[in-house]
Design a protein around this motif. Structure first.
Motif, PDB file in Angstrom:
ATOM      1  N   SER A  18      40.870  42.174  26.407  1.00  0.00           N
ATOM      2  CA  SER A  18      42.277  41.922  26.716  1.00  0.00           C
ATOM      3  C   SER A  18      43.104  43.057  26.146  1.00  0.00           C
ATOM      4  O   SER A  18      43.054  43.326  24.943  1.00  0.00           O
ATOM      5  CB  SER A  18      42.724  40.585  26.122  1.00  0.00           C
ATOM      6  N   ASP A  54      49.249  37.411  23.038  1.00  0.00           N
ATOM      7  CA  ASP A  54      48.579  36.119  22.861  1.00  0.00           C
ATOM      8  C   ASP A  54      47.730  35.839  24.094  1.00  0.00           C
ATOM      9  O   ASP A  54      47.906  36.460  25.149  1.00  0.00           O
ATOM     10  CB  ASP A  54      49.587  34.992  22.619  1.00  0.00           C
ATOM     11  N   ALA A  55      46.813  34.897  23.965  1.00  0.00           N
ATOM     12  CA  ALA A  55      45.857  34.626  25.037  1.00  0.00           C
ATOM     13  C   ALA A  55      46.546  34.161  26.315  1.00  0.00           C
ATOM     14  O   ALA A  55      46.169  34.556  27.428  1.00  0.00           O
ATOM     15  CB  ALA A  55      44.848  33.572  24.570  1.00  0.00           C
ATOM     16  N   GLU A  56      47.581  33.352  26.180  1.00  0.00           N
ATOM     17  CA  GLU A  56      48.268  32.818  27.362  1.00  0.00           C
ATOM     18  C   GLU A  56      48.962  33.910  28.153  1.00  0.00           C
ATOM     19  O   GLU A  56      49.100  33.808  29.374  1.00  0.00           O
ATOM     20  CB  GLU A  56      49.283  31.755  26.932  1.00  0.00           C
ATOM     21  N   SER A  97      47.922  36.678  28.966  1.00  0.00           N
ATOM     22  CA  SER A  97      47.006  37.348  29.898  1.00  0.00           C
ATOM     23  C   SER A  97      46.867  36.585  31.211  1.00  0.00           C
ATOM     24  O   SER A  97      46.113  36.998  32.084  1.00  0.00           O
ATOM     25  CB  SER A  97      45.634  37.546  29.249  1.00  0.00           C
ATOM     26  N   LYS A 119      46.457  33.614  34.280  1.00  0.00           N
ATOM     27  CA  LYS A 119      45.354  32.794  34.780  1.00  0.00           C
ATOM     28  C   LYS A 119      44.031  33.542  34.718  1.00  0.00           C
ATOM     29  O   LYS A 119      43.001  32.970  34.365  1.00  0.00           O
ATOM     30  CB  LYS A 119      45.650  32.343  36.206  1.00  0.00           C
ATOM     31  N   ILE A 165      42.890  33.701  30.989  1.00  0.00           N
ATOM     32  CA  ILE A 165      42.421  32.410  30.486  1.00  0.00           C
ATOM     33  C   ILE A 165      41.051  32.082  31.075  1.00  0.00           C
ATOM     34  O   ILE A 165      40.141  31.625  30.371  1.00  0.00           O
ATOM     35  CB  ILE A 165      43.432  31.299  30.827  1.00  0.00           C
ATOM     36  N   TYR A 166      40.892  32.336  32.394  1.00  0.00           N
ATOM     37  CA  TYR A 166      39.601  32.074  33.033  1.00  0.00           C
ATOM     38  C   TYR A 166      38.518  32.981  32.421  1.00  0.00           C
ATOM     39  O   TYR A 166      37.422  32.521  32.084  1.00  0.00           O
ATOM     40  CB  TYR A 166      39.681  32.296  34.538  1.00  0.00           C
ATOM     41  N   GLN A 199      38.371  34.520  29.515  1.00  0.00           N
ATOM     42  CA  GLN A 199      38.047  34.207  28.127  1.00  0.00           C
ATOM     43  C   GLN A 199      37.218  32.931  28.015  1.00  0.00           C
ATOM     44  O   GLN A 199      36.393  32.800  27.107  1.00  0.00           O
ATOM     45  CB  GLN A 199      39.338  34.085  27.318  1.00  0.00           C
ATOM     46  N   ALA A 200      37.432  32.008  28.945  1.00  0.00           N
ATOM     47  CA  ALA A 200      36.657  30.759  28.937  1.00  0.00           C
ATOM     48  C   ALA A 200      35.246  30.953  29.471  1.00  0.00           C
ATOM     49  O   ALA A 200      34.388  30.087  29.289  1.00  0.00           O
ATOM     50  CB  ALA A 200      37.373  29.693  29.759  1.00  0.00           C
TER      51      ALA A 200
END
Length: 327
Positions: free
Chosen positions: A84, A89-91, A93, A95, A98-99, A101-102
């Motif tokens: 990233s 913050d993660a949010e 970045s 959709k 988030i996808y 990173q998951a």
């Protein structure tokens, strides 16, 4: 706080078979520049990274090499490593971030925002870097990866845009040294400046023409409003307000500038700028946003007039507590 894990980050790249690189929503020159500069460097290192950002690459940045490879959405995939860049913050970045990173084993967080939340597993965070592309450049040097023109052009783009043409107070002699190295590698400062700082669509100028009557100056704060009912085609994150808030700050009497943009869902997108010696990042962070001392923003609840009543006194406090001593 600076956190640099060059060795660990390089090992993660070299050991990864599959890599995804993402950046923040509503991307600017530094976001796309760091995304493509790093990707092009890793490709020359023998890697085949996937790239993604919500909505894809803005039109004015499609001149950058590799921009055609950037995906605008993700719905499948698994990766050994997600990097990233330029997201505090993660949010932020989006959709795709988030996808990704998951669905990854390891996350590298590369950023220069003081408000970074330290998400991910490996941190390459340098708050006093002027841009994320400066950090990417330093990382490529650390991993002994040659900087070629396809790498240098995106990196110089981020350097130029995030410093507003080397005019922000965080520009140092080392900033210009990095720019020199990128120019020596084949990046044209003339081209980058013309395509970014010197480029404005006529549609944006037409919008400014209609918005300027709303401009007010109050206690060193100059501000304007973009109302959804008047401008239904203006979306969140377009470049119109960013350019306008920078233009407003050129007023001699203004220390801080702000744009209040009404979004389709009723929320208000805020864009802040300030002159050296002041700090709008702390305010933006307190409102749920982030950014740099001289350029930041947030999105808050509406309606517009209530948002202005809430935020304008806080901006006047920024002026009152600032120090216009330029070192």
């Amino acid at each position: 706080m600076t956190t640099i894990n060059w060795t660990q980050a390089t090992a993660a790249v070299d050991n990864a078979q599959t890599i995804l690189i993402v950046t923040h929503v509503n991307p600017d020159g530094d976001a796309i520049g760091s995304l493509l500069g790093l990707a092009n460097g890793l490709r020359e290192r023998g890697k085949s990274p996937m790239l993604a950002v919500d909505g894809g690459v803005p039109g004015f940045l499609k001149y950058l090499p590799g921009s055609e490879t950037v995906l605008s959405e993700l719905s499948e995939g698994e990766w050994d490593l997600v990097i990233s860049v330029d997201s505090s913050d993660a949010e932020r970045s989006g959709k795709v971030g988030i996808y990704g990173q998951a669905h990854s084993k390891t996350i590298i967080n590369l950023d220069h925002h003081p408000t970074n939340t330290r998400f991910g597993h490996i941190h390459v965070i340098i708050p006093d870097a002027v841009s994320a592309t400066e950090i990417v450049y330093r990382w490529l040097v650390e991993m002994n990866q040659p900087v070629t023109r396809p790498v240098a052009l995106p990196l110089l783009t981020g350097l130029v845009t995030d410093t507003n043409g080397f005019r922000t107070s965080n520009v140092k002699s080392t900033t210009l040294e990095v720019a020199q190295r990128l120019m020596e590698a084949g990046a044209s400062l003339t081209e980058v400046t013309a395509r970014t700082l010197g480029s404005t669509p006529y549609q944006t100028i037409q919008l400014w023409k209609q918005v300027l009557p709303s401009v007010e100056l109050d206690g060193g704060v100059i501000h304007a409003s973009i109302r959804r009912a008047d401008f239904p085609n203006v979306e969140a994150g377009d470049n119109s307000s960013g350019g306008l808030v920078t233009f407003l700050l050129t007023a001699n009497e203004a220390m801080v500038s702000a744009i209040f943009k009404e979004l389709a869902d009723g929320r208000i997108e805020l864009s802040f700028r300030c002159k050296p010696g002041f700090d709008v990042a702390t305010l933006a962070f307190s409102l749920g946003g982030g950014g740099h001392k001289q350029a930041s923003g947030a999105t808050i609840a509406g309606p517009l007039e209530q948002a202005k009543l809430r935020v304008l006194p806080l901006l006047r406090q920024v002026v009152a507590t600032g120090n216009l001593t330029i070192v």
